[in-house]
Design a protein around this motif. Structure first.
Motif, PDB file in Angstrom:
ATOM      1  N   GLU A  75       0.497  -1.050  -0.153  1.00 24.88           N
ATOM      2  CA  GLU A  75       0.247  -0.104   0.154  1.00 24.88           C
ATOM      3  C   GLU A  75       0.712   1.009   0.053  1.00 24.88           C
ATOM      4  OE1 GLU A  75      -3.932  -1.841   2.026  1.00 24.88           O
ATOM      5  OE2 GLU A  75      -2.369  -1.079   3.941  1.00 24.88           O
ATOM      6  N   ALA A  76       2.490   1.018   0.974  1.00 25.97           N
ATOM      7  CA  ALA A  76       2.798   2.316   0.898  1.00 25.97           C
ATOM      8  C   ALA A  76       3.754   2.293  -0.547  1.00 25.97           C
ATOM      9  CB  ALA A  76       3.828   2.324   2.305  1.00 25.97           C
ATOM     10  N   ALA A  77       3.648   1.101  -0.940  1.00 25.74           N
ATOM     11  CA  ALA A  77       5.071   1.361  -2.918  1.00 25.74           C
ATOM     12  C   ALA A  77       3.405   2.242  -3.262  1.00 25.74           C
ATOM     13  CB  ALA A  77       5.416   0.128  -2.900  1.00 25.74           C
ATOM     14  N   GLN A  78       2.347   1.986  -3.351  1.00 30.39           N
ATOM     15  CA  GLN A  78       0.960   2.381  -4.342  1.00 30.39           C
ATOM     16  C   GLN A  78       1.176   3.620  -4.258  1.00 30.39           C
ATOM     17  OE1 GLN A  78      -0.613   0.203  -6.958  1.00 30.39           O
ATOM     18  NE2 GLN A  78      -1.005   2.972  -7.856  1.00 30.39           N
ATOM     19  N   ARG A  79       1.348   4.141  -2.674  1.00 33.84           N
ATOM     20  CA  ARG A  79       0.870   5.848  -2.965  1.00 33.84           C
ATOM     21  C   ARG A  79       1.868   7.036  -2.861  1.00 33.84           C
ATOM     22  NH1 ARG A  79      -0.873   3.737   1.846  1.00 33.84           N
ATOM     23  NH2 ARG A  79       1.294   4.123   3.317  1.00 33.84           N
ATOM     24  N   GLU A  80       3.242   6.229  -2.723  1.00 27.25           N
ATOM     25  CA  GLU A  80       4.486   6.212  -3.266  1.00 27.25           C
ATOM     26  C   GLU A  80       4.830   6.636  -5.168  1.00 27.25           C
ATOM     27  OE1 GLU A  80       7.392   4.912  -1.279  1.00 27.25           O
ATOM     28  OE2 GLU A  80       6.859   4.950   0.799  1.00 27.25           O
ATOM     29  N   GLY A  81       4.205   5.647  -5.424  1.00 26.32           N
ATOM     30  CA  GLY A  81       3.848   5.110  -7.374  1.00 26.32           C
ATOM     31  C   GLY A  81       5.450   4.795  -7.654  1.00 26.32           C
ATOM     32  N   ASN A  82       5.679   3.635  -6.338  1.00 22.16           N
ATOM     33  CA  ASN A  82       7.028   2.750  -6.438  1.00 22.16           C
ATOM     34  C   ASN A  82       6.403   1.165  -6.565  1.00 22.16           C
ATOM     35  OD1 ASN A  82       9.637   1.720  -5.834  1.00 22.16           O
ATOM     36  ND2 ASN A  82       9.974   2.727  -4.130  1.00 22.16           N
ATOM     37  N   MET A 139       3.091  -9.482 -10.849  1.00 22.78           N
ATOM     38  CA  MET A 139       3.749  -9.335 -12.573  1.00 22.78           C
ATOM     39  C   MET A 139       3.580  -8.040 -12.704  1.00 22.78           C
ATOM     40  SD  MET A 139       4.587 -11.630 -13.395  1.00 22.78           S
ATOM     41  CE  MET A 139       5.370 -12.415 -11.871  1.00 22.78           C
ATOM     42  N   GLY A 140       2.663  -6.885 -12.373  1.00 19.22           N
ATOM     43  CA  GLY A 140       1.641  -5.898 -12.734  1.00 19.22           C
ATOM     44  C   GLY A 140       3.190  -4.915 -12.398  1.00 19.22           C
ATOM     45  N   ALA A 141       3.450  -4.756 -11.048  1.00 24.91           N
ATOM     46  CA  ALA A 141       4.619  -4.491 -10.210  1.00 24.91           C
ATOM     47  C   ALA A 141       5.597  -4.679 -11.597  1.00 24.91           C
ATOM     48  CB  ALA A 141       4.554  -4.464  -9.182  1.00 24.91           C
ATOM     49  N   ARG A 142       6.335  -5.701 -11.520  1.00 22.43           N
ATOM     50  CA  ARG A 142       7.170  -5.520 -12.588  1.00 22.43           C
ATOM     51  C   ARG A 142       6.921  -5.267 -14.632  1.00 22.43           C
ATOM     52  NH1 ARG A 142      10.676  -9.938 -10.716  1.00 22.43           N
ATOM     53  NH2 ARG A 142      10.093 -11.304  -9.569  1.00 22.43           N
ATOM     54  N   ARG A 143       5.983  -5.299 -14.683  1.00 26.16           N
ATOM     55  CA  ARG A 143       5.738  -4.487 -15.951  1.00 26.16           C
ATOM     56  C   ARG A 143       5.946  -3.570 -15.562  1.00 26.16           C
ATOM     57  NH1 ARG A 143       1.893  -7.016 -16.302  1.00 26.16           N
ATOM     58  NH2 ARG A 143      -0.138  -5.668 -15.666  1.00 26.16           N
ATOM     59  N   CYS A 144       5.301  -2.882 -14.482  1.00 23.69           N
ATOM     60  CA  CYS A 144       5.697  -1.116 -14.764  1.00 23.69           C
ATOM     61  C   CYS A 144       7.379  -0.544 -14.784  1.00 23.69           C
ATOM     62  CB  CYS A 144       5.209  -1.001 -13.525  1.00 23.69           C
ATOM     63  SG  CYS A 144       3.254  -0.970 -13.668  1.00 23.69           S
ATOM     64  N   VAL A 145       7.947  -2.145 -13.693  1.00 22.63           N
ATOM     65  CA  VAL A 145       9.363  -1.124 -13.532  1.00 22.63           C
ATOM     66  C   VAL A 145      10.047  -1.538 -15.298  1.00 22.63           C
ATOM     67  CG1 VAL A 145      11.576  -2.393 -12.902  1.00 22.63           C
ATOM     68  CG2 VAL A 145       9.365  -2.514 -10.916  1.00 22.63           C
ATOM     69  N   GLU A 146      10.264  -2.346 -15.553  1.00 18.55           N
ATOM     70  CA  GLU A 146       9.984  -2.481 -16.628  1.00 18.55           C
ATOM     71  C   GLU A 146       9.826  -1.185 -17.535  1.00 18.55           C
ATOM     72  OE1 GLU A 146       8.246  -6.190 -18.608  1.00 18.55           O
ATOM     73  OE2 GLU A 146       9.640  -7.609 -16.928  1.00 18.55           O
ATOM     74  N   HIS A 147       8.554  -0.990 -17.657  1.00 19.68           N
ATOM     75  CA  HIS A 147       7.790   0.202 -18.911  1.00 19.68           C
ATOM     76  C   HIS A 147       8.153   1.466 -17.922  1.00 19.68           C
ATOM     77  CE1 HIS A 147       5.396  -3.258 -20.544  1.00 19.68           C
ATOM     78  NE2 HIS A 147       6.671  -2.998 -21.331  1.00 19.68           N
ATOM     79  N   GLN A 148       9.382   1.469 -16.982  1.00 19.17           N
ATOM     80  CA  GLN A 148       9.649   2.659 -16.380  1.00 19.17           C
ATOM     81  C   GLN A 148       8.334   3.273 -15.485  1.00 19.17           C
ATOM     82  OE1 GLN A 148      12.627   4.502 -17.890  1.00 19.17           O
ATOM     83  NE2 GLN A 148      14.510   2.920 -17.363  1.00 19.17           N
ATOM     84  N   ALA A 189       8.432  -0.723  -8.134  1.00 15.34           N
ATOM     85  CA  ALA A 189      10.119  -1.652  -8.096  1.00 15.34           C
ATOM     86  C   ALA A 189       9.772  -2.100  -6.262  1.00 15.34           C
ATOM     87  CB  ALA A 189      10.832  -1.072  -8.195  1.00 15.34           C
ATOM     88  N   ARG A 190       8.389  -1.304  -5.469  1.00 16.71           N
ATOM     89  CA  ARG A 190       8.659  -1.830  -3.322  1.00 16.71           C
ATOM     90  C   ARG A 190       7.961  -2.544  -3.488  1.00 16.71           C
ATOM     91  NH1 ARG A 190       7.841   3.093   0.522  1.00 16.71           N
ATOM     92  NH2 ARG A 190       7.379   1.297   2.627  1.00 16.71           N
ATOM     93  N   MET A 191       7.166  -2.886  -4.551  1.00 16.46           N
ATOM     94  CA  MET A 191       5.743  -3.706  -4.262  1.00 16.46           C
ATOM     95  C   MET A 191       6.081  -5.229  -5.128  1.00 16.46           C
ATOM     96  SD  MET A 191       3.201  -2.143  -6.381  1.00 16.46           S
ATOM     97  CE  MET A 191       2.125  -0.558  -5.801  1.00 16.46           C
ATOM     98  N   VAL A 192       7.037  -5.078  -5.571  1.00 15.95           N
ATOM     99  CA  VAL A 192       7.727  -6.528  -6.109  1.00 15.95           C
ATOM    100  C   VAL A 192       7.826  -7.586  -5.043  1.00 15.95           C
ATOM    101  CG1 VAL A 192       9.257  -8.205  -7.208  1.00 15.95           C
ATOM    102  CG2 VAL A 192       7.846  -5.578  -8.488  1.00 15.95           C
ATOM    103  N   MET A 193       8.592  -7.380  -4.671  1.00 17.16           N
ATOM    104  CA  MET A 193       9.382  -8.691  -3.761  1.00 17.16           C
ATOM    105  C   MET A 193       8.068  -9.018  -2.271  1.00 17.16           C
ATOM    106  SD  MET A 193      12.061 -10.409  -3.898  1.00 17.16           S
ATOM    107  CE  MET A 193      11.523 -11.331  -2.838  1.00 17.16           C
ATOM    108  N   PRO A 194       7.202  -7.911  -1.357  1.00 21.90           N
ATOM    109  CA  PRO A 194       6.620  -8.089  -0.914  1.00 21.90           C
ATOM    110  C   PRO A 194       5.088  -9.107  -1.703  1.00 21.90           C
ATOM    111  CG  PRO A 194       6.538  -5.908  -0.687  1.00 21.90           C
ATOM    112  CD  PRO A 194       7.599  -6.586  -1.394  1.00 21.90           C
ATOM    113  N   ALA A 195       4.542  -8.949  -2.885  1.00 21.27           N
ATOM    114  CA  ALA A 195       3.661  -9.863  -3.117  1.00 21.27           C
ATOM    115  C   ALA A 195       4.384 -10.719  -3.660  1.00 21.27           C
ATOM    116  CB  ALA A 195       3.249  -8.466  -5.014  1.00 21.27           C
TER     117      ALA A 195
END
Length: 147
Positions: free
Chosen positions: A49-56, A88-97, A58-64
């Motif tokens: 949730e914190a990573a979502q609020r921050e728009g981060n 998977m969505g977070a990984r895709r966002c990281v890849e596409h920045q 990459a920070r979502m990947v490991m806990p998910a």
């Protein structure tokens, strides 16, 4: 992947076969490990949730990722499916920045589903509580008892 409606109150959140197999495998330590899952899961939800609020993203990947694996180990397949989608969505966002804006609805549903899952797991491990049938059984909705 098909659409996952986590708001459906009839959605089974725990697969009883997986749950029972894990319980048998872990033996006496099972209750302690369920407790750890609850504690670690609450932290993972807060991190996501914190990573979502921050728009981060990459920070979502490991806990998910971690929650996905642990949830499925206990038969919490719906929670595992949701966290896989977040991962998977977070990984895709990281890849596409990109910011993880597309994950907002999924992340918003995570805490309520986690709470519901923990309620079922706790109820299933408490010998004093009558079961309500919020678990998925391979046998379907058969009733057992005297004829």
């Amino acid at each position: 992947m098909e659409k996952l409606d986590i708001t459906d109150p009839g959605l089974p959140v725990v697969d009883i076969e997986v749950f029972e197999k894990t319980r048998a495998t872990m033996g006496a330590g099972f209750i302690k490990i369920i407790t750890y899952f609850g504690e670690d899961g609450a932290k993972a939800v807060a991190e996501i949730e914190a990573a979502q609020r921050e728009g981060n993203a990459a920070r979502m990947v490991m806990p998910a990722h971690t929650m996905k694996s642990e949830a499925r180990q206990f038969g919490a397949m719906t929670l595992g499916d949701l966290t896989e989608r977040i991962e998977m969505g977070a990984r895709r966002c990281v890849e596409h920045q990109e910011a993880p804006d597309e994950l907002l609805v999924l992340v918003a549903g995570l805490k309520p589903l986690f709470r519901r899952t923990m309620e079922v797991l706790e109820r299933e491990t408490n010998p004093l509580v009558q079961r309500r049938g919020e678990i998925r059984s391979a046998a379907g909705n058969q009733s057992f008892g005297r004829i």
